[in-house]
Design an enzyme around this catalytic site. Sequence first.
Site, PDB file in Angstrom:
ATOM      1  N   LYS A  44       0.967   4.053  -2.954  1.00 31.02           N
ATOM      2  CA  LYS A  44       0.565   5.433  -2.691  1.00 31.02           C
ATOM      3  C   LYS A  44       1.719   6.420  -2.910  1.00 31.02           C
ATOM      4  O   LYS A  44       1.487   7.566  -3.328  1.00 31.02           O
ATOM      5  CB  LYS A  44       0.023   5.549  -1.265  1.00 31.02           C
ATOM      6  CG  LYS A  44      -1.329   4.869  -1.057  1.00 31.02           C
ATOM      7  CD  LYS A  44      -2.400   5.408  -1.990  1.00 31.02           C
ATOM      8  CE  LYS A  44      -3.783   4.935  -1.616  1.00 31.02           C
ATOM      9  NZ  LYS A  44      -4.826   5.432  -2.550  1.00 31.02           N
ATOM     10  N   TYR A  70       0.827  -1.209   0.000  1.00 35.03           N
ATOM     11  CA  TYR A  70       0.000   0.000   0.000  1.00 35.03           C
ATOM     12  C   TYR A  70       0.861   1.259   0.000  1.00 35.03           C
ATOM     13  O   TYR A  70       0.614   2.192  -0.775  1.00 35.03           O
ATOM     14  CB  TYR A  70      -0.914  -0.044   1.222  1.00 35.03           C
ATOM     15  CG  TYR A  70      -1.837   1.140   1.394  1.00 35.03           C
ATOM     16  CD1 TYR A  70      -2.973   1.272   0.614  1.00 35.03           C
ATOM     17  CD2 TYR A  70      -1.579   2.104   2.366  1.00 35.03           C
ATOM     18  CE1 TYR A  70      -3.833   2.347   0.794  1.00 35.03           C
ATOM     19  CE2 TYR A  70      -2.435   3.170   2.554  1.00 35.03           C
ATOM     20  CZ  TYR A  70      -3.553   3.296   1.762  1.00 35.03           C
ATOM     21  OH  TYR A  70      -4.403   4.359   1.945  1.00 35.03           O
TER      22      TYR A  70
END
Length: 303
Positions: free
Chosen positions: A159, A155
Amino acid sequence: MELDGKVVVVTGSGRGLGRAYAEALAAAGASVVVNDVDRDAVGAAVGAITAAGGTATGVVAAVGGTETADELVGTAVREFGRLDVLITNAGILRDRVLWKMTDDDFDDVVRVHLRGTFTCARAAAARMREQGTGGRIILISSPAGQRGNFGQTNYAAAKAGIAAMARTWAMELARAGVTVNAVVPVAATEMTKTIPAFGPVIEESERTGEPLPDWLRKDEGLGTVEDVTGLITFLASDASKDVTGQAIGIGGDRLALWAHPKEKAVAFADGGWTAEAIAEQWSAGVGAEPETYGIPAPKAPEG
């Protein structure tokens, strides 16, 4: 702020932050394409928007591949005649520490967050350039992508990549009048409820209807999903025409501009640096004030 005549695609907008974005943009006058993998969630979101007097249609599809990206843009053009704004919000979590993270854990998150942002933005950029009237691409990043976060290799990497893509695309699309920015939201969601310092406070607020306390809204910059929608609406509007290539944080009562990565300390050595020379000067030189890493642990007030 009015968005009359604007056509917006919001990925991952069946619930949570994405639905809040879609509802706020529709309330401001935009026609919205709602997207999610959950058919019932898409139907509920479209129904809520139309019941409130807004205009929306839905696309049930998983973000990641080119076919879904083309379908989203094609639906906007077919139903509403054009595309003015894309918001790439769709995402999933597969949290595990590095030594326990599987190939599928990594690939699934990167496919939805990073590849999904790329394919949707590519399709939107092509359409906006063809229209010749500019546009807005709003990418959803995360504090994890800015600072790293325990158990979120996949993640955080995705991001961080999204913020980097915003800076790159801002340059590439400038001549077309298309702005590209990354939003770094923090809000009370099912994910933030799992944080021990946040969960009980959020649940108590939901139970009583009382607003979240100031230490959360200001010190931690965490509020409701609706608190994030003002920035989304601004970036979707003509008022933001000169804002591009930025990473902007929003949550609770806090609005922040994130710094881009840059050199913090520099030293020079004639002829270059040997390992021994670096070791000798590191602690008193370039490495005297090392950067922090990881999202700081929240601190509830005492008493």
